[in-house]
Design an enzyme around this catalytic site. Structure first.
Site, PDB file in Angstrom:
ATOM      1  N   ASP A  24       0.565  -1.260   0.279  1.00  0.00           N
ATOM      2  CA  ASP A  24      -0.401   0.209  -0.182  1.00  0.00           C
ATOM      3  C   ASP A  24       0.886   1.621   0.027  1.00  0.00           C
ATOM      4  OD1 ASP A  24      -2.337   1.087  -0.261  1.00  0.00           O
ATOM      5  OD2 ASP A  24      -3.259   0.493   2.118  1.00  0.00           O
ATOM      6  N   ILE A  25       0.368   2.324  -0.419  1.00  0.00           N
ATOM      7  CA  ILE A  25       1.567   3.558  -1.003  1.00  0.00           C
ATOM      8  C   ILE A  25       1.023   4.600   0.449  1.00  0.00           C
ATOM      9  CG2 ILE A  25       1.872   5.738  -1.635  1.00  0.00           C
ATOM     10  CD1 ILE A  25       0.868   4.119  -4.650  1.00  0.00           C
TER      11      ILE A  25
ATOM     12  N   ASP B  98      -1.968   9.570 -10.544  1.00  0.00           N
ATOM     13  CA  ASP B  98      -1.553   9.019 -12.099  1.00  0.00           C
ATOM     14  C   ASP B  98       0.266   7.900 -12.821  1.00  0.00           C
ATOM     15  OD1 ASP B  98      -4.166   8.513 -11.483  1.00  0.00           O
ATOM     16  OD2 ASP B  98      -4.308   9.635 -13.244  1.00  0.00           O
TER      17      ASP B  98
ATOM     18  N   ARG C 208      11.079 -12.856 -13.291  1.00  0.00           N
ATOM     19  CA  ARG C 208      10.742 -14.066 -13.781  1.00  0.00           C
ATOM     20  C   ARG C 208       9.501 -14.524 -14.161  1.00  0.00           C
ATOM     21  NH1 ARG C 208      11.944 -17.744  -8.199  1.00  0.00           N
ATOM     22  NH2 ARG C 208      10.193 -16.614  -8.260  1.00  0.00           N
TER      23      ARG C 208
ATOM     24  N   ASN D 284      -2.972  12.855  -3.598  1.00  0.00           N
ATOM     25  CA  ASN D 284      -3.583  13.238  -4.349  1.00  0.00           C
ATOM     26  C   ASN D 284      -4.043  14.742  -4.411  1.00  0.00           C
ATOM     27  OD1 ASN D 284      -3.740  10.905  -6.327  1.00  0.00           O
ATOM     28  ND2 ASN D 284      -5.062   9.479  -5.443  1.00  0.00           N
TER      29      ASN D 284
ATOM     30  N   HIS E 283      -4.492  13.863  -8.906  1.00  0.00           N
ATOM     31  CA  HIS E 283      -5.180  12.579  -9.665  1.00  0.00           C
ATOM     32  C   HIS E 283      -3.620  12.555 -10.306  1.00  0.00           C
ATOM     33  CE1 HIS E 283      -8.293  11.906  -7.037  1.00  0.00           C
ATOM     34  NE2 HIS E 283      -8.779  12.745  -6.770  1.00  0.00           N
TER      35      HIS E 283
ATOM     36  N   GLU F  89      -4.098   2.541  -4.602  1.00  0.00           N
ATOM     37  CA  GLU F  89      -3.136   2.083  -4.546  1.00  0.00           C
ATOM     38  C   GLU F  89      -2.458   0.991  -3.683  1.00  0.00           C
ATOM     39  OE1 GLU F  89      -4.909   3.565  -0.338  1.00  0.00           O
ATOM     40  OE2 GLU F  89      -5.357   4.135  -2.523  1.00  0.00           O
TER      41      GLU F  89
END
Length: 404
Positions: free
Chosen positions: A275-276, A292, A308, A283, A288, A319
């Protein structure tokens, strides 16, 4: 050939089949008609000329071998009078029967005069031999019979009939010559029609198959484009349009598959929830559009770290991100989590609304275990979510890991 172009593939094949069938039927009908005409000419040749010759020859043989021989033997008393009468009567009946059959054949107008003359001569000859029978019945001595008179009578009738034979043979030759001309004309006609039909079928077939080939090429092109479009559509349905990472729909598909594969191989499996930190504030501060851009930057960190084919990175929503990979133990999973945190912070994305760092950071919950049949499919998700909550409680910009 616009008509052919408008037909569908099945209709085109049916159309060419009908054309070929009709062509063969036409050739068959024409051939049958001409063969019947040929048969008529053959009948005219053989049954109109050769059979009459045979009948006339039998008449001559009866005069020479039967009547002449009988009278010769009668004069020399080699056979009895009764036998002489029987043979002569039988021979005359045979001659009359053969002559009647001959007269029944088709005769041209210019032949009738000589036919009547020959009939008269045959009748006279038969009357001559009939009188010989009457003489025997009246008791006349056959030794007094003049053989020269018999020979003259037979010789004369031979000339009359032989002239008919010569004429019939000449007619047969003439009819054969005409027949060959007609036969060659028929062959030319049938051959020409057959060539025209075959040529027509070939021309139509060429346009039909050319159209089919064009349709086939168009279908191949459309199929190839459709395949590409389907692939793009499939990728689009499994890809997040903003970050170009896998989306939650693909996560639902891959997660079950990888859990089952790890159980079969009894290998380790790791799931991370990320989670950011303070992304809502980001934001609010930058808008926004910049939000993004930040999401795309975080996604690039994931793409650089996970190379891989068995590594899967998802944007689960907003997020929130998820990472799923196998055959990595707890220690290395922790290292990967630390690298993610450092990589995101290393992007240097300013975050004035963050309470923990001047740059954008992430918190990570890590669940790692060795998969076996006792593993509940939902355990990894719930454990990773629990660890994410713990990482946030611990001050964010870090990770929390569990193997239980």
């Amino acid at each position: 050939m616009n008509f052919i172009e408008t037909l569908k593939l099945r209709s085109k094949l049916l159309f060419i089949f009908i054309i070929i069938t009709v062509g063969l039927v036409v050739v068959g009908v024409i051939g049958t008609i001409n063969l019947k005409s040929m048969k008529k000419n053959l009948d005219s040749l053989y049954f109109g000329s050769l059979v009459p010759v045979t009948e006339l020859n039998r008449i001559l043989q009866t005069y020479h071998r039967t009547l002449g021989s009988t009278l010769y033997k009668a004069k020399n008393a080699q056979i009895s009078p009764d036998e002489v009468k029987s043979r002569i009567k039988s021979a005359i009946q045979s001659i009359e029967r053969e002559w009647k059959n001959y007269e029944e054949h088709f005769k041209r107008d210019y032949e009738l005069g000589y036919i009547e003359y020959a009939a008269f001569e045959i009748k006279a000859a038969n009357n001559y031999f009939s009188r010989a029978v009457e003489s025997i019945e009246n008791g006349s001595d056959m030794k007094n019979l003049s053989l020269s008179s018999v020979e003259n009578r037979i010789s004369h009738i031979h000339q009359v009939v032989n002239r008919l034979i010569t004429y019939e043979v000449d007619v047969a030759k003439y009819e054969r010559k005409n027949f060959l001309v007609i036969y060659e004309a028929i062959l030319m006609k049938v051959g020409s029609i057959l060539v025209l039909v075959i040529f027509g079928v070939m021309v139509i077939s060429f346009y039909v198959f050319k159209s089919i080939q064009s349709d086939q090429t168009s279908l191949e092109i459309v199929a190839k484009k459709l395949k590409i479009a389907n692939k793009k559509l499939e990728n689009a349905s499994y890809t997040d349009s903003l970050t170009e990472l896998h989306n939650r729909r693909y996560f639902n598909l891959v997660y079950d598959r990888e859990i089952k594969r790890a159980k079969r191989n009894n290998s380790s499996i790791t799931f991370m929830m990320l989670d950011i930190d303070y992304f809502k504030q980001y934001n609010d501060t930058y808008g926004h559009i910049e939000g993004d851009a930040a999401l795309r930057s975080v996604a690039k960190v994931f793409k650089d770290l996970f190379k891989r084919p068995s590594d899967f990175v998802f944007r689960l929503g907003g997020e929130e991100f998820g990472v799923l990979f196998t055959e990595v133990d707890e220690e290395n999973s922790a290292i990967i989590a630390r690298n993610i945190c450092d990589g995101v912070k290393g992007c240097g994305i300013k975050h004035e609304g963050s309470k923990i760092n001047e740059f954008l950071t992430v918190s990570i919950g890590v669940a790692c275990c060795v998969a076996d049949e006792a593993l509940d499919d939902e355990v990894l998700i719930s454990k990773a979510d629990e660890m994410l909550y713990r990482a946030k409680e611990s001050g964010r910009d870090g990770y929390s890991i569990t193997t239980n």
